[in-house]
Design a protein around this motif. Structure first.
Motif, PDB file in Angstrom:
ATOM      1  N   SER A  95       0.829  -1.198   0.000  1.00 29.47           N
ATOM      2  CA  SER A  95       0.000   0.000   0.000  1.00 29.47           C
ATOM      3  C   SER A  95       0.869   1.256   0.000  1.00 29.47           C
ATOM      4  CB  SER A  95      -0.908  -0.004   1.231  1.00 29.47           C
ATOM      5  OG  SER A  95      -1.596   1.221   1.356  1.00 29.47           O
ATOM      6  N   ASN A 133      -7.875   0.651   5.542  1.00 33.90           N
ATOM      7  CA  ASN A 133      -8.943   0.808   4.559  1.00 33.90           C
ATOM      8  C   ASN A 133      -8.995   2.271   4.141  1.00 33.90           C
ATOM      9  OD1 ASN A 133     -11.322   0.840   3.066  1.00 33.90           O
ATOM     10  ND2 ASN A 133     -12.321  -0.659   4.385  1.00 33.90           N
ATOM     11  N   THR A 134      -8.347   2.583   3.027  1.00 34.18           N
ATOM     12  CA  THR A 134      -8.321   3.956   2.545  1.00 34.18           C
ATOM     13  C   THR A 134      -9.651   4.380   1.929  1.00 34.18           C
ATOM     14  OG1 THR A 134      -7.390   3.188   0.448  1.00 34.18           O
ATOM     15  CG2 THR A 134      -5.844   3.888   2.155  1.00 34.18           C
ATOM     16  N   VAL A 135     -10.461   3.430   1.496  1.00 35.51           N
ATOM     17  CA  VAL A 135     -11.764   3.769   0.915  1.00 35.51           C
ATOM     18  C   VAL A 135     -12.684   4.326   1.989  1.00 35.51           C
ATOM     19  CG1 VAL A 135     -13.770   2.859  -0.298  1.00 35.51           C
ATOM     20  CG2 VAL A 135     -11.487   2.035  -0.888  1.00 35.51           C
ATOM     21  N   GLN A 136     -12.729   3.661   3.136  1.00 37.54           N
ATOM     22  CA  GLN A 136     -13.552   4.137   4.250  1.00 37.54           C
ATOM     23  C   GLN A 136     -12.849   5.205   5.076  1.00 37.54           C
ATOM     24  OE1 GLN A 136     -14.817   0.766   6.538  1.00 37.54           O
ATOM     25  NE2 GLN A 136     -16.061  -0.086   4.880  1.00 37.54           N
ATOM     26  N   GLY A 137     -11.570   5.421   4.815  1.00 38.66           N
ATOM     27  CA  GLY A 137     -10.838   6.452   5.543  1.00 38.66           C
ATOM     28  C   GLY A 137     -10.448   6.044   6.943  1.00 38.66           C
ATOM     29  N   SER A 162     -13.814  12.152   4.053  1.00 34.14           N
ATOM     30  CA  SER A 162     -14.182  11.707   2.710  1.00 34.14           C
ATOM     31  C   SER A 162     -12.923  11.658   1.854  1.00 34.14           C
ATOM     32  CB  SER A 162     -15.231  12.628   2.091  1.00 34.14           C
ATOM     33  OG  SER A 162     -14.692  13.919   1.883  1.00 34.14           O
ATOM     34  N   LYS A 163     -13.089  11.261   0.610  1.00 37.37           N
ATOM     35  CA  LYS A 163     -11.955  11.182  -0.304  1.00 37.37           C
ATOM     36  C   LYS A 163     -11.405  12.559  -0.658  1.00 37.37           C
ATOM     37  CE  LYS A 163     -13.391   6.847  -2.481  1.00 37.37           C
ATOM     38  NZ  LYS A 163     -13.755   6.185  -3.758  1.00 37.37           N
TER      39      LYS A 163
END
Length: 198
Positions: A95, A133-137, A162-163
């Motif tokens: 990652s 988990n970078t999607v969920q932050g 958020s992103k």
């Protein structure tokens, strides 16, 4: 006399015709029966011909050994689970978050003073504990590192809304076990030389 001869000849012709018709009908019936009974043999020399499949013995019963089948299923499930765990852990090690963390450790003065140079994972098969988990932050991980002087554990905790927002780093520390059994905790966010950002 003439009329009698004519009548007898007509009768003979009629009988002959009837006999011929009967023979013709019986011949056609025989041929049709023979054609319906006769099975055409396949051309053995043809390339498209495939012989029928035959079985010399009975097929095995899949439900005969239930206990053995259960053992195979359990072993297969365990193997698949372990494989998935190792694959997910490998994805964590590759990652960008882990790469950035190691890059910061190699440039940070407090970490190089404690661990030395050539900071990297402690083994060729590193293990990343926690959630990444970078999607969920959500980032809450820890992993072992070592350098030329010693080894330690890196702990990183960060979240984001958020992103579109950057990560807020809540904790980024390096724990080093001293020889006397005590732990040295270095807060890497307080390094004035490098601004750590995810």
């Amino acid at each position: 006399m003439i009329s009698r001869n004519i009548i007898s000849s007509i009768r003979k012709a009629t009988i002959t015709n009837n006999l011929g018709l009967k023979r013709l009908i019986s011949t056609s019936v025989f041929l049709s029966q023979k054609a319906s009974v006769t099975i055409p043999r396949p051309n053995v020399t043809s390339k498209d011909y495939k012989p029928p499949v035959t079985l010399d013995r009975e097929l095995p019963d899949p439900f005969r050994n239930k206990k053995l089948n259960r053992r195979y299923f359990v072993a297969y499930a365990i193997g698949i689970t372990l494989s998935c765990i190792f694959i997910f852990n490998y994805e964590k090690t590759q990652s960008p978050i882990i790469t950035s963390t190691l890059y910061f450790l190699r440039r940070s003065q407090p970490s190089t003073d404690s661990l030395g140079k050539d900071i990297d994972f402690t083994s060729s098969w590193p293990w990343i504990w926690g959630t990444l988990n970078t999607v969920q932050g959500i980032i809450d991980i820890e992993f072992k590192v070592q350098g030329s002087k010693g080894a330690g554990v890196v702990k990183l905790n960060a979240t984001r809304e958020s992103k579109l927002h950057p990560f807020d780093v809540h904790a980024f520390v390096l724990e080093i076990d001293n020889k006397d059994g005590s732990k040295q905790i270095i807060d890497l966010t307080q390094d004035p030389n490098i601004d750590f950002d995810l």
